[in-house]
Design a protein around this motif. Structure first.
Motif, PDB file in Angstrom:
ATOM      1  N   GLN A   1       0.843  -1.184   0.000  1.00 21.88           N
ATOM      2  CA  GLN A   1       0.000   0.000   0.000  1.00 21.88           C
ATOM      3  C   GLN A   1       0.882   1.240   0.000  1.00 21.88           C
ATOM      4  N   VAL A   2       0.567   2.160  -0.886  1.00 24.13           N
ATOM      5  CA  VAL A   2       1.355   3.378  -1.009  1.00 24.13           C
ATOM      6  C   VAL A   2       0.974   4.356   0.092  1.00 24.13           C
ATOM      7  N   GLN A   3       1.964   4.896   0.748  1.00 23.51           N
ATOM      8  CA  GLN A   3       1.726   5.957   1.726  1.00 23.51           C
ATOM      9  C   GLN A   3       2.228   7.268   1.141  1.00 23.51           C
ATOM     10  N   LEU A   4       1.405   8.298   1.301  1.00 26.18           N
ATOM     11  CA  LEU A   4       1.726   9.618   0.763  1.00 26.18           C
ATOM     12  C   LEU A   4       1.801  10.614   1.911  1.00 26.18           C
ATOM     13  N   VAL A   5       2.857  11.410   1.932  1.00 27.91           N
ATOM     14  CA  VAL A   5       3.029  12.388   2.996  1.00 27.91           C
ATOM     15  C   VAL A   5       3.260  13.762   2.370  1.00 27.91           C
ATOM     16  N   GLU A   6       2.315  14.675   2.636  1.00 26.63           N
ATOM     17  CA  GLU A   6       2.436  16.036   2.121  1.00 26.63           C
ATOM     18  C   GLU A   6       3.210  16.914   3.099  1.00 26.63           C
ATOM     19  N   SER A   7       3.849  17.927   2.565  1.00 32.13           N
ATOM     20  CA  SER A   7       4.546  18.910   3.387  1.00 32.13           C
ATOM     21  C   SER A   7       4.612  20.216   2.618  1.00 32.13           C
ATOM     22  N   GLY A   8       4.981  21.284   3.322  1.00 31.37           N
ATOM     23  CA  GLY A   8       5.176  22.568   2.667  1.00 31.37           C
ATOM     24  C   GLY A   8       4.063  23.575   2.865  1.00 31.37           C
ATOM     25  N   GLY A   9       2.984  23.150   3.521  1.00 29.53           N
ATOM     26  CA  GLY A   9       1.909  24.088   3.773  1.00 29.53           C
ATOM     27  C   GLY A   9       2.297  25.115   4.822  1.00 29.53           C
ATOM     28  N   GLY A  10       1.427  26.114   4.997  1.00 29.19           N
ATOM     29  CA  GLY A  10       1.702  27.140   5.996  1.00 29.19           C
ATOM     30  C   GLY A  10       0.861  28.370   5.774  1.00 29.19           C
ATOM     31  N   LEU A  11       1.257  29.436   6.442  1.00 31.16           N
ATOM     32  CA  LEU A  11       0.558  30.723   6.356  1.00 31.16           C
ATOM     33  C   LEU A  11       1.360  31.657   5.465  1.00 31.16           C
ATOM     34  N   VAL A  12       0.695  32.268   4.507  1.00 28.43           N
ATOM     35  CA  VAL A  12       1.358  33.171   3.578  1.00 28.43           C
ATOM     36  C   VAL A  12       0.422  34.322   3.264  1.00 28.43           C
ATOM     37  N   GLN A  13       0.990  35.465   2.949  1.00 20.72           N
ATOM     38  CA  GLN A  13       0.173  36.611   2.573  1.00 20.72           C
ATOM     39  C   GLN A  13      -0.283  36.487   1.129  1.00 20.72           C
ATOM     40  N   ALA A  14      -1.384  37.125   0.832  1.00 22.63           N
ATOM     41  CA  ALA A  14      -1.881  37.148  -0.549  1.00 22.63           C
ATOM     42  C   ALA A  14      -0.798  37.663  -1.484  1.00 22.63           C
ATOM     43  N   GLY A  15      -0.673  37.003  -2.627  1.00 17.60           N
ATOM     44  CA  GLY A  15       0.366  37.348  -3.581  1.00 17.60           C
ATOM     45  C   GLY A  15       1.642  36.560  -3.395  1.00 17.60           C
ATOM     46  N   GLY A  16       1.749  35.848  -2.293  1.00 17.68           N
ATOM     47  CA  GLY A  16       2.947  35.072  -2.016  1.00 17.68           C
ATOM     48  C   GLY A  16       2.936  33.710  -2.686  1.00 17.68           C
ATOM     49  N   SER A  17       3.959  32.912  -2.371  1.00 20.48           N
ATOM     50  CA  SER A  17       4.133  31.606  -2.993  1.00 20.48           C
ATOM     51  C   SER A  17       4.402  30.538  -1.931  1.00 20.48           C
ATOM     52  N   LEU A  18       4.021  29.332  -2.266  1.00 17.78           N
ATOM     53  CA  LEU A  18       4.355  28.156  -1.479  1.00 17.78           C
ATOM     54  C   LEU A  18       4.628  27.009  -2.437  1.00 17.78           C
ATOM     55  N   ARG A  19       5.446  26.060  -1.988  1.00 17.60           N
ATOM     56  CA  ARG A  19       5.690  24.857  -2.761  1.00 17.60           C
ATOM     57  C   ARG A  19       5.348  23.653  -1.896  1.00 17.60           C
ATOM     58  N   LEU A  20       4.334  22.924  -2.306  1.00 16.95           N
ATOM     59  CA  LEU A  20       3.949  21.713  -1.601  1.00 16.95           C
ATOM     60  C   LEU A  20       4.699  20.522  -2.184  1.00 16.95           C
ATOM     61  N   SER A  21       5.024  19.586  -1.314  1.00 13.73           N
ATOM     62  CA  SER A  21       5.663  18.339  -1.734  1.00 13.73           C
ATOM     63  C   SER A  21       4.826  17.171  -1.244  1.00 13.73           C
ATOM     64  N   CYS A  22       4.879  16.101  -1.988  1.00 14.60           N
ATOM     65  CA  CYS A  22       4.189  14.862  -1.587  1.00 14.60           C
ATOM     66  C   CYS A  22       5.157  13.712  -1.843  1.00 14.60           C
ATOM     67  N   ALA A  23       5.613  13.094  -0.769  1.00 14.05           N
ATOM     68  CA  ALA A  23       6.567  11.996  -0.877  1.00 14.05           C
ATOM     69  C   ALA A  23       5.834  10.660  -0.767  1.00 14.05           C
ATOM     70  N   ALA A  24       6.147   9.764  -1.678  1.00 11.18           N
ATOM     71  CA  ALA A  24       5.531   8.435  -1.678  1.00 11.18           C
ATOM     72  C   ALA A  24       6.465   7.431  -1.018  1.00 11.18           C
ATOM     73  N   SER A  25       5.855   6.436  -0.387  1.00  9.59           N
ATOM     74  CA  SER A  25       6.623   5.435   0.370  1.00  9.59           C
ATOM     75  C   SER A  25       7.291   4.403  -0.523  1.00  9.59           C
ATOM     76  N   GLU A  26       6.913   4.359  -1.769  1.00  6.63           N
ATOM     77  CA  GLU A  26       7.499   3.403  -2.687  1.00  6.63           C
ATOM     78  C   GLU A  26       7.528   4.020  -4.077  1.00  6.63           C
ATOM     79  N   ALA A  27       8.161   3.322  -4.985  1.00 11.76           N
ATOM     80  CA  ALA A  27       8.248   3.814  -6.349  1.00 11.76           C
ATOM     81  C   ALA A  27       6.859   4.013  -6.934  1.00 11.76           C
ATOM     82  N   PHE A  28       6.615   5.178  -7.443  1.00  9.41           N
ATOM     83  CA  PHE A  28       5.280   5.497  -7.945  1.00  9.41           C
ATOM     84  C   PHE A  28       5.328   5.949  -9.401  1.00  9.41           C
ATOM     85  N   SER A  29       6.395   5.572 -10.091  1.00  7.08           N
ATOM     86  CA  SER A  29       6.609   6.097 -11.431  1.00  7.08           C
ATOM     87  C   SER A  29       5.528   5.692 -12.418  1.00  7.08           C
TER      88      SER A  29
END
Length: 126
Positions: A1-29
């Motif tokens: 079973q694939v496990q997915l873990v997101e990261s990179g969220g947070g609080l930002v002002q309007a007009g700003g940027s964020l980069r979210l990542s999602c790491a998989a527990s196994e090869a997901f190609s």
């Protein structure tokens, strides 16, 4: 079973940027990957998706030209680069993996995805 873990969220002002990542527990190609979001009291909605190779992407009209999805199959990670953020982008963002192939027109259907992460909160202040 694939496990997915997101990261990179947070609080930002309007007009700003964020980069979210999602790491998989196994090869997901071989999997298509998607990002969805859910704000309080609203349905979970499609944000963006990418096919197994990265050669095909799709995104919701509300985020076109602002958000970019990409993937690194060596690192088993999918990304969501979010620029020009707006308060209405505030939500919990989920990544998802689809183990069966699907045409591009179905990328936005959350029922096509088999595995989901726990979500990461994005809050955009005005």
């Amino acid at each position: 079973q694939v496990q997915l873990v997101e990261s990179g969220g947070g609080l930002v002002q309007a007009g700003g940027s964020l980069r979210l990542s999602c790491a998989a527990s196994e090869a997901f190609s071989s999997y298509a990957m998607g990002w969805f979001r859910q704000a309080p009291g609203k349905e979970r909605e499609f944000v963006a998706a990418i096919n197994w190779s990265g050669s095909s992407t799709s995104s919701a009209d509300s985020v076109k030209d602002r958000f970019t999805i990409s993937r690194d199959n060596i690192k088993n990670t999918v990304y969501l680069q979010m620029n020009s953020l707006k308060p209405e982008d505030s939500a919990v963002y989920y990544c998802a993996a689809a183990t069966s192939s699907m045409p591009r027109r179905e990328y936005g259907s959350r029922w096509k995805y088999d595995y989901w992460g726990q979500g990461t909160q994005v809050t955009v202040s005005s």
